[in-house]
Design an enzyme around this catalytic site. Structure first.
Site, PDB file in Angstrom:
ATOM      1  N   LEU A   8       3.964  -6.041  42.846  1.00 43.38           N
ATOM      2  CA  LEU A   8       5.039  -6.379  44.125  1.00 43.38           C
ATOM      3  C   LEU A   8       6.244  -7.360  43.951  1.00 43.38           C
ATOM      4  O   LEU A   8       6.725  -7.446  44.541  1.00 43.38           O
ATOM      5  CB  LEU A   8       4.119  -6.636  45.375  1.00 43.38           C
ATOM      6  CG  LEU A   8       3.400  -5.812  46.100  1.00 43.38           C
ATOM      7  CD1 LEU A   8       2.342  -6.289  47.213  1.00 43.38           C
ATOM      8  CD2 LEU A   8       3.758  -4.306  46.433  1.00 43.38           C
ATOM      9  N   ARG A   9       6.064  -7.888  42.620  1.00 38.93           N
ATOM     10  CA  ARG A   9       6.799  -8.925  42.350  1.00 38.93           C
ATOM     11  C   ARG A   9       8.358  -8.235  42.331  1.00 38.93           C
ATOM     12  O   ARG A   9       9.467  -9.092  42.837  1.00 38.93           O
ATOM     13  CB  ARG A   9       6.716  -9.607  40.917  1.00 38.93           C
ATOM     14  CG  ARG A   9       7.680 -10.861  40.793  1.00 38.93           C
ATOM     15  CD  ARG A   9       7.052 -11.565  39.523  1.00 38.93           C
ATOM     16  NE  ARG A   9       6.041 -12.454  39.564  1.00 38.93           N
ATOM     17  CZ  ARG A   9       4.790 -12.157  39.084  1.00 38.93           C
ATOM     18  NH1 ARG A   9       4.835 -11.281  37.995  1.00 38.93           N
ATOM     19  NH2 ARG A   9       3.590 -12.982  39.272  1.00 38.93           N
ATOM     20  N   GLY A  10       8.479  -7.022  42.008  1.00 40.63           N
ATOM     21  CA  GLY A  10       9.964  -6.431  42.002  1.00 40.63           C
ATOM     22  C   GLY A  10      10.443  -6.429  43.359  1.00 40.63           C
ATOM     23  O   GLY A  10      11.785  -6.707  43.638  1.00 40.63           O
ATOM     24  N   ASP A  23       7.619  -9.838  32.932  1.00 41.80           N
ATOM     25  CA  ASP A  23       7.420  -9.771  34.401  1.00 41.80           C
ATOM     26  C   ASP A  23       7.557 -11.012  34.882  1.00 41.80           C
ATOM     27  O   ASP A  23       8.121 -11.017  36.279  1.00 41.80           O
ATOM     28  CB  ASP A  23       5.984  -9.155  34.612  1.00 41.80           C
ATOM     29  CG  ASP A  23       5.784  -9.026  36.089  1.00 41.80           C
ATOM     30  OD1 ASP A  23       6.305  -7.957  36.582  1.00 41.80           O
ATOM     31  OD2 ASP A  23       4.894  -9.511  36.737  1.00 41.80           O
ATOM     32  N   ARG A  24       7.408 -11.997  34.451  1.00 46.87           N
ATOM     33  CA  ARG A  24       7.429 -13.314  35.066  1.00 46.87           C
ATOM     34  C   ARG A  24       8.969 -13.770  35.524  1.00 46.87           C
ATOM     35  O   ARG A  24       9.127 -14.401  36.432  1.00 46.87           O
ATOM     36  CB  ARG A  24       6.837 -14.421  34.237  1.00 46.87           C
ATOM     37  CG  ARG A  24       6.625 -15.708  34.723  1.00 46.87           C
ATOM     38  CD  ARG A  24       5.992 -15.907  36.058  1.00 46.87           C
ATOM     39  NE  ARG A  24       4.675 -15.377  36.047  1.00 46.87           N
ATOM     40  CZ  ARG A  24       3.535 -15.397  36.748  1.00 46.87           C
ATOM     41  NH1 ARG A  24       4.026 -15.503  38.059  1.00 46.87           N
ATOM     42  NH2 ARG A  24       2.429 -14.943  36.535  1.00 46.87           N
TER      43      ARG A  24
END
Length: 354
Positions: free
Chosen positions: A289-291, A208-209
């Protein structure tokens, strides 16, 4: 005389503009160089497809950066987030002029078997106790500040090193503590990892990072395969001739990246597009919300790369698969390719006809 000829003794690096195919990987690397806040690139694919060659080539392509002279952290002379505590203190106390120099963008390899001290750096306790001096031996994270940190076969990296990378990637700082002594320094870098999916999955936290994931495969077209082999052979036999041949193209791309970096702060994206990007992420059940953030940033970087100050639907379509495919939840009973799922939902929400 030695200084003048020193470049002849450096290992020649294959030109970025001479690399055939692998457009996904090349685009992802260029966008991360334009905006390092995208969060790095994970490159997954077959062995022997030029992953390492391409990553070294992008680092070699980049223009030199201004750094504080003889500073182990490549400190920026004006940006507080990119300078060490010592440089910051000097500036705040007006204690002497800050000398600067132009250096190549650091490209640091993180070996799989590296120790924690090698990655983070070490504090000389004896010197601290006897002389009262904080003596710090910088590690790989210090050397990678303002550059690229490359981890080959990242899916085989030890868990304790993964944790260190996660901390630094999240905060942009590295903290080393030992016997009550603490040293903190900036560690902002473009994290680039590569690996073969057959050798194991990445931990979800690390996956995910990464801002983007590029997938590459072995070229099937025999004509193109022959071309790749011939170009590599020619380069190995006469690298100087090869580098001269591509120097003009290299300089053009270098100028384009610098222009995009300057234009990026002025690139706007419509509110309606931001809403639709978030709708895509919501429909795909992307955690957090990173996407949303990464897709928006990448679309702006793509527009800047294309010399425009306004994001279009085409900009979003070029980056959205790269930004979201690795964030989808794995369903062991669903064999639909992640890229296809992202494209399908994107076209539905942005009302693009097949």
């Amino acid at each position: 005389m030695v200084q003048e000829n020193s470049k002849e003794f450096t290992t020649p690096i294959f030109p970025f503009t001479a690399i055939v195919g692998q457009d996904e990987m090349k685009l992802a690397l260029q966008l991360n160089v334009i905006d390092p806040k995208i969060g790095g690139v994970l490159i997954m694919g077959d062995r022997g497809t030029g992953k390492s060659t391409t990553i070294r080539a992008i680092a070699d392509l980049l223009p030199e950066i201004e750094a504080v002279a003889e500073d182990p952290f490549n400190s920026h002379p004006t940006n507080l987030e990119l300078m060490s505590s010592e440089v910051k203190s000097k500036i705040q106390n007006n204690s002497g002029d800050i000398q600067t120099e132009f250096i190549k963008v650091p490209m640091i390899d993180l070996p799989l078997g590296a120790t924690e001290d090698r990655v983070c750096g070490t504090i000389d306790i004896e010197k601290a106790l006897t002389e009262g001096i904080k003596s710090f031996e910088p590690g790989l994270l210090a050397k990678a500040n303002r550059g690229i940190l490359y981890v080959d076969e990242i899916n085989l990296l030890d868990d304790h090193l993964v944790d260190i990378l996660l901390d630094s990637a999240a905060s942009g700082w590295n903290t080393v503590e030992r016997e009550g002594i603490s040293i903190r320094h900036p560690a902002r870098f473009v994290l680039v990892g590569s690996g073969n999916p057959e050798e194991g999955e990445l931990r979800p936290q690390l996956l995910d990072r990464f801002g983007m994931q590029a997938e590459i495969a072995t070229e099937k077209d025999p004509t193109l395969r022959v071309k790749i082999v011939e170009e590599r052979t020619s380069f190995d036999q006469s690298p100087k001739i090869w580098l001269d041949k591509y120097e003009e193209e290299q300089q053009e791309l270098r100028d384009r990246i610098v222009a995009a970096q300057k234009l990026l702060p002025n690139v706007k994206i419509e509110y309606d597009f931001r809403i639709k990007i978030s709708e895509v992420c919501s429909r795909l059940d992307v955690d957090g919300l990173r996407g949303d953030i990464v897709t928006t940033r990448a679309a702006q970087a793509y527009a800047a790369y294309d010399k425009r100050d306004k994001v279009t639907i085409d900009d979003i379509s070029q980056v959205i698969v790269l930004c979201l495919r690795h964030r989808l939840r794995k369903d062991p009973l669903d064999y639909t390719v992640e890229s296809y799922k992202v494209e399908k939902i994107f076209k539905e929400i942005f009302e693009i006809e097949e």
